[in-house]
Enzyme design. Structure first.
Site, PDB file in Angstrom:
ATOM      1  N   SER A  98       1.590  -5.392   2.981  1.00  0.00           N
ATOM      2  CA  SER A  98       3.020  -5.495   3.292  1.00  0.00           C
ATOM      3  C   SER A  98       3.711  -6.562   2.444  1.00  0.00           C
ATOM      4  CB  SER A  98       3.159  -5.836   4.782  1.00  0.00           C
ATOM      5  OG  SER A  98       2.324  -6.935   5.102  1.00  0.00           O
ATOM      6  N   HIS A 142       3.456   1.833  10.803  1.00  0.00           N
ATOM      7  CA  HIS A 142       2.551   1.603  11.942  1.00  0.00           C
ATOM      8  C   HIS A 142       2.560   2.742  12.949  1.00  0.00           C
ATOM      9  CE1 HIS A 142       1.821  -2.428  10.883  1.00  0.00           C
ATOM     10  NE2 HIS A 142       2.894  -2.986  11.364  1.00  0.00           N
ATOM     11  N   SER A 147       1.744 -10.288   9.921  1.00  0.00           N
ATOM     12  CA  SER A 147       1.065  -9.108   9.368  1.00  0.00           C
ATOM     13  C   SER A 147      -0.426  -9.182   9.668  1.00  0.00           C
ATOM     14  CB  SER A 147       1.292  -9.039   7.857  1.00  0.00           C
ATOM     15  OG  SER A 147       0.331  -8.194   7.280  1.00  0.00           O
ATOM     16  N   ASN A 186      -2.855  -7.245   8.444  1.00  0.00           N
ATOM     17  CA  ASN A 186      -3.767  -7.139   7.298  1.00  0.00           C
ATOM     18  C   ASN A 186      -3.776  -8.418   6.469  1.00  0.00           C
ATOM     19  OD1 ASN A 186      -2.216  -6.435   4.546  1.00  0.00           O
ATOM     20  ND2 ASN A 186      -1.072  -5.532   6.230  1.00  0.00           N
ATOM     21  N   CYS A 218       0.866  -1.177   0.000  1.00  0.00           N
ATOM     22  CA  CYS A 218       0.000   0.000   0.000  1.00  0.00           C
ATOM     23  C   CYS A 218       0.909   1.235   0.000  1.00  0.00           C
ATOM     24  CB  CYS A 218      -0.869   0.009   1.261  1.00  0.00           C
ATOM     25  SG  CYS A 218       0.122   0.138   2.750  1.00  0.00           S
ATOM     26  N   CYS A 232      -8.454   1.875   6.982  1.00  0.00           N
ATOM     27  CA  CYS A 232      -7.879   2.465   5.779  1.00  0.00           C
ATOM     28  C   CYS A 232      -8.558   1.911   4.522  1.00  0.00           C
ATOM     29  CB  CYS A 232      -6.393   2.111   5.775  1.00  0.00           C
ATOM     30  SG  CYS A 232      -5.602   2.506   4.249  1.00  0.00           S
ATOM     31  N   HIS A 254       5.930  -5.958   7.968  1.00  0.00           N
ATOM     32  CA  HIS A 254       5.806  -7.330   8.479  1.00  0.00           C
ATOM     33  C   HIS A 254       6.026  -8.317   7.345  1.00  0.00           C
ATOM     34  CE1 HIS A 254       3.459  -6.184  12.332  1.00  0.00           C
ATOM     35  NE2 HIS A 254       4.748  -6.307  12.549  1.00  0.00           N
ATOM     36  N   CYS A 294       2.583   6.211   8.579  1.00  0.00           N
ATOM     37  CA  CYS A 294       1.657   6.442   7.460  1.00  0.00           C
ATOM     38  C   CYS A 294       0.754   7.636   7.799  1.00  0.00           C
ATOM     39  CB  CYS A 294       0.805   5.195   7.247  1.00  0.00           C
ATOM     40  SG  CYS A 294      -0.441   5.457   5.990  1.00  0.00           S
ATOM     41  N   GLU A 351       0.819  -1.199  15.891  1.00  0.00           N
ATOM     42  CA  GLU A 351       0.033   0.001  15.530  1.00  0.00           C
ATOM     43  C   GLU A 351      -0.916   0.378  16.667  1.00  0.00           C
ATOM     44  OE1 GLU A 351      -2.428  -0.145  11.911  1.00  0.00           O
ATOM     45  OE2 GLU A 351      -3.653   1.456  12.805  1.00  0.00           O
TER      46      GLU A 351
HETATM   47 FE1  F3S Z   1      -1.122   1.115   4.368  1.00  0.00          FE
HETATM   48 FE2  F3S Z   1      -1.281   3.341   5.675  1.00  0.00          FE
HETATM   49 FE3  F3S Z   1      -3.426   2.065   4.990  1.00  0.00          FE
HETATM   50  S1  F3S Z   1       0.210   1.761   5.996  1.00  0.00           S
HETATM   51  S2  F3S Z   1      -2.869  -0.096   5.026  1.00  0.00           S
HETATM   52  S3  F3S Z   1      -1.998   3.035   3.581  1.00  0.00           S
HETATM   53  S4  F3S Z   1      -3.051   3.051   6.939  1.00  0.00           S
END
Ligand code: F3S
Length: 295
Positions: free
Chosen positions: A266, A73, A222, A224, A12, A194, A38, A95, A125
């Site tokens: 990631s 994070h 990770s 996500n 991302c 996000c 990660h 981010c 995070e």
């Molecule tokens: Fe990536 Fe930032 Fe979203 S690290 S998952 S763009 S909050």
């Protein structure tokens, strides 16, 4: 064999910025504060090129012109203060979307509100977000956590601010928020999940139903990637989670004519390409046609 890769694949933008900063600062006086991403293969590559890695500021050896690289994070306010107090330079790659959550929490907490974070307890995070609050913070992973913890917790009379870890599962966030608003007064809530996460989750939910097999590629730590694996498993019972092509067992493709390659925010493009190569070789060996598609 039809091999589908979702449009939203690979790093991302937040992770991409942080990893690019890491590669720009490959010198022995720069230290990543925790894994920049990660993903073990990316970390191993950065370390082999000279970038230091520490989990605590106390682990940084004495030296001149030390820089600390903060990952996407983010970290707590106290870590930022400590880095500055020690005279280190700071390369802050938090981010922007995580920074926004820090601002919401700091502001709500200044107004006396307690904070509920819907996310994974002890995830870096989440620890970072909690570290911007001066008032009580409570972390709830899901509805069952909320039903156990909320009735046994006393909250500030001024109210509560509810936010989400940026990579949390949207359905779980909504369930927990709905429950909290039915039992607690004075709630402010912000859906801080996000877009990059929400869009991937939605894509995986939709595409998992249309294929015979789902391979989720990405680091086992990770958050996500784990969420994507959980979602895909709900919709497709031939779902596998691998960190890299080395872990890929081609027996998962037996009798399969369509496969979805899902990846987290990631996961580098190179890891996805390696798995594609494995599937292509399997097709070649078994005299199957192979088609790569981006739906
Ligand atoms: Fe990536 Fe930032 Fe979203 S690290 S998952 S763009 S909050």
């Amino acid at each position: 064999m039809k091999c589908y890769i979702p449009i939203h694949s690979g790093f991302c933008f937040g992770v991409d910025l942080a990893v690019k900063a890491a590669y720009k600062n490959l010198d022995t006086s720069t230290y990543m504060y925790g894994d920049i991403v990660h993903n073990p293969s990316v970390i191993a590559d950065l370390r082999s090129k000279g970038l230091g890695l520490v989990d605590s500021l106390d682990d940084i050896p004495n030296g001149k012109d030390i820089n600390v690289l903060i990952r996407a994070h983010g970290v707590s306010e106290s870590i930022i203060t400590e880095v500055k107090n020690r005279g280190y330079g700071i390369i802050d790659k938090t981010c922007p979307r995580v920074k926004k959550v820090h601002e919401i929490v700091a502001d709500a907490s200044c107004r006396g509100l307690d904070i509920i974070i819907i996310g994974t307890p002890n995830h870096p995070e989440v620890l970072g977000i909690a570290g911007w609050a001066k008032t009580q913070t409570v972390v709830l992973r899901d509805l069952s956590d909320a039903q156990k913890i909320i009735p046994n917790t006393s909250f500030s009379e001024k109210g509560i601010c509810i936010i989400a870890q940026t990579t949390h599962n949207k359905e779980r966030f909504e369930q927990v928020y709905k429950y909290c608003s039915s039992v607690l007064p004075h709630i402010e809530h912000y859906d801080t999940i996000c877009d990059a996460t929400a869009i991937r989750q939605e894509e995986i939910r939709r595409l998992s139903l249309t294929v015979n097999c789902v391979i989720v590629i990405g680091g086992k730590t990770s958050s996500n990637v784990t969420r994507l694996y959980e979602i895909a498993s709900e919709y497709n019972n031939n779902t596998h989670h691998i960190e890299s092509a080395n872990e890929f067992d081609v027996s998962a493709l037996k009798g399969v004519d369509s496969v979805l390659l899902a990846s987290g925010a990631s996961t580098p493009e190179s890891s996805i390409a390696e798995v594609v190569k494995c599937i292509e070789n399997y097709c070649l060996k078994n005299k199957l046609s192979f088609e790569l598609l981006k739906p």
